[in-house]
Design a protein around this motif. Structure first.
Motif, PDB file in Angstrom:
ATOM      1  N   LEU A 122      34.231  -8.684 123.196  1.00 40.63           N
ATOM      2  CA  LEU A 122      34.354  -7.580 122.472  1.00 40.63           C
ATOM      3  C   LEU A 122      33.893  -6.362 123.421  1.00 40.63           C
ATOM      4  CD1 LEU A 122      35.431  -6.722 119.736  1.00 40.63           C
ATOM      5  CD2 LEU A 122      33.033  -6.362 119.119  1.00 40.63           C
ATOM      6  N   ALA A 123      32.668  -6.761 124.149  1.00 42.45           N
ATOM      7  CA  ALA A 123      32.406  -5.471 125.046  1.00 42.45           C
ATOM      8  C   ALA A 123      33.104  -5.288 126.264  1.00 42.45           C
ATOM      9  CB  ALA A 123      30.874  -6.189 125.648  1.00 42.45           C
ATOM     10  N   VAL A 124      33.855  -6.293 126.800  1.00 39.76           N
ATOM     11  CA  VAL A 124      34.823  -5.982 127.862  1.00 39.76           C
ATOM     12  C   VAL A 124      36.040  -5.175 127.275  1.00 39.76           C
ATOM     13  CG1 VAL A 124      36.532  -7.012 129.496  1.00 39.76           C
ATOM     14  CG2 VAL A 124      34.254  -7.934 129.127  1.00 39.76           C
ATOM     15  N   LEU A 125      36.471  -5.377 126.168  1.00 36.82           N
ATOM     16  CA  LEU A 125      37.639  -4.869 125.472  1.00 36.82           C
ATOM     17  C   LEU A 125      37.283  -3.458 125.035  1.00 36.82           C
ATOM     18  CD1 LEU A 125      39.105  -7.688 123.111  1.00 36.82           C
ATOM     19  CD2 LEU A 125      40.023  -6.714 125.240  1.00 36.82           C
TER      20      LEU A 125
ATOM     21  N   LEU B  40      22.704 -13.858 129.397  1.00 34.62           N
ATOM     22  CA  LEU B  40      22.118 -12.637 130.176  1.00 34.62           C
ATOM     23  C   LEU B  40      23.487 -11.664 130.510  1.00 34.62           C
ATOM     24  CD1 LEU B  40      19.230 -12.147 131.103  1.00 34.62           C
ATOM     25  CD2 LEU B  40      20.048 -12.866 133.385  1.00 34.62           C
ATOM     26  N   LEU B  41      24.504 -12.472 130.863  1.00 29.70           N
ATOM     27  CA  LEU B  41      25.845 -11.741 130.918  1.00 29.70           C
ATOM     28  C   LEU B  41      26.340 -10.941 129.855  1.00 29.70           C
ATOM     29  CD1 LEU B  41      28.405 -11.068 132.698  1.00 29.70           C
ATOM     30  CD2 LEU B  41      29.270 -13.312 132.192  1.00 29.70           C
ATOM     31  N   THR B  42      26.212 -11.654 128.852  1.00 26.35           N
ATOM     32  CA  THR B  42      26.782 -11.085 127.372  1.00 26.35           C
ATOM     33  C   THR B  42      25.929  -9.652 127.150  1.00 26.35           C
ATOM     34  OG1 THR B  42      27.132 -13.224 126.848  1.00 26.35           O
ATOM     35  CG2 THR B  42      27.207 -11.899 125.051  1.00 26.35           C
ATOM     36  N   TRP B  43      24.501 -10.091 127.438  1.00 22.77           N
ATOM     37  CA  TRP B  43      23.600  -8.838 127.131  1.00 22.77           C
ATOM     38  C   TRP B  43      23.861  -7.662 127.947  1.00 22.77           C
ATOM     39  CZ3 TRP B  43      17.838  -8.177 129.294  1.00 22.77           C
ATOM     40  CH2 TRP B  43      17.416  -7.417 128.408  1.00 22.77           C
ATOM     41  N   TRP B  44      24.260  -8.019 129.247  1.00 21.44           N
ATOM     42  CA  TRP B  44      24.649  -6.961 130.241  1.00 21.44           C
ATOM     43  C   TRP B  44      25.994  -6.097 129.959  1.00 21.44           C
ATOM     44  CZ3 TRP B  44      28.311  -6.496 134.213  1.00 21.44           C
ATOM     45  CH2 TRP B  44      28.119  -5.352 135.180  1.00 21.44           C
ATOM     46  N   LEU B  45      26.720  -7.146 129.638  1.00 25.70           N
ATOM     47  CA  LEU B  45      28.083  -6.523 129.043  1.00 25.70           C
ATOM     48  C   LEU B  45      28.002  -5.841 127.860  1.00 25.70           C
ATOM     49  CD1 LEU B  45      30.360  -9.528 129.824  1.00 25.70           C
ATOM     50  CD2 LEU B  45      30.681  -7.298 130.851  1.00 25.70           C
ATOM     51  N   ALA B  46      27.453  -6.217 126.989  1.00 24.82           N
ATOM     52  CA  ALA B  46      27.075  -5.343 125.486  1.00 24.82           C
ATOM     53  C   ALA B  46      26.439  -4.007 125.893  1.00 24.82           C
ATOM     54  CB  ALA B  46      26.394  -6.257 124.396  1.00 24.82           C
TER      55      ALA B  46
END
Lengths: 131, 128
Positions: A122-125, B40-46
């Motif tokens: 979702l963040a990427v999209l 960590l990657l998810t946190w950074w992307l979010a």
């Protein structure tokens, strides 16, 4: 087998079809498939993230607005989280022996993996499609 | 069935340590470490998706000394798991099972991991 058991069925006949998971090769195969996909994707990922290590937010968002970057990142996330879920599942099955704890860990592994995969996707999209 | 006190194999303490065994263990440990890396990657992307204030906070944490040590561990685990994973895929295809080849590919994995990790950090923080 109990000594008093008079059945003429062989031990093999008794257990055939009662396998533990009935889908062992699927796990094995998907783990290899995602592994192969992750070879080029990981190299791309590591180098891309490294070149963004000191970048500010507009640069990161501009990078994620590129359809190529976004597609590769979504591919990395899909293969990566799937591979992660399968790998952690094996670790749990190997080291957690109490049945209830094991089932709880396996369920949590599934749910947390899917949750994180959705959040990252979702963040990427949002960056790709948003303003 | 009384599963409690039965002896479990493998008995790690009775083996002489060797590279194949050590790398096998590190492969699993790095895999678990990479799960934390994915967190960590998810946190950074979010953070990047949510806006400048939150991103700057996350960026600051990851750029700190502790943050960079963690990122170094993430990068090292990533390259080790990648290189040793390729080694595993070769075994799956039936190649490299001779003792000498197994040892050499193991050494190659270690060298490649160190070189790639340092090279990647040079790309990331080369100016520092």
């Amino acid at each position: 087998m109990k000594m008093t058991d008079r059945s003429l069925r062989t031990p093999l006949a008794r257990v055939r079809g009662l396998g533990s998971a009935k889908s062992g090769t699927h796990h094995f195969w998907i783990q290899r498939l995602t592994a192969v996909a992750l070879v080029p994707l990981t190299i791309w990922f590591a180098l891309s993230i490294a070149s963004l290590a000191t970048a500010d937010l507009p640069s990161v968002q501009a990078w994620m607005k590129s359809p190529l970057s976004a597609t590769l990142m979504l591919s990395f996330l899909l293969a990566g989280f799937w591979h992660m879920k399968l790998g952690l599942q094996v670790v749990i099955e190997d080291y957690v022996h109490s049945e209830w704890t094991k089932v709880t860990c396996l369920v949590m592994n599934n749910l947390i993996s899917i949750f994180l995969a959705l959040a990252a996707t979702l963040a990427v999209l949002k960056m790709l499609l948003g303003g | 069935m009384a599963a409690g006190n039965r002896p479990l194999s493998p008995h790690l303490q009775v083996y002489r340590w060797q590279i194949t065994m050590a790398l096998s263990i590190v492969h699993r440990i790095s895999g678990v470490g990479l799960a934390l890396g994915m967190l960590l990657l998810t946190w950074w992307l979010a953070a990047a998706a949510s806006g400048p204030e939150y991103f700057d906070m996350v960026h600051g944490i990851m750029g700190s000394v502790i943050g960079r040590v963690i990122l170094l561990g993430f990068t090292g685990s990533l390259y080790f798991h990648l290189c040793n994973g390729i080694r595993h895929l070769c075994w799956d295809a039936g190649y490299g099972f001779e003792l000498g080849a197994m040892r050499n590919s193991g050494i190659l994995v270690i060298v490649a991991t160190v070189v790639l990790t340092l090279g990647t950090f040079l790309i990331g923080y080369g100016a520092v």
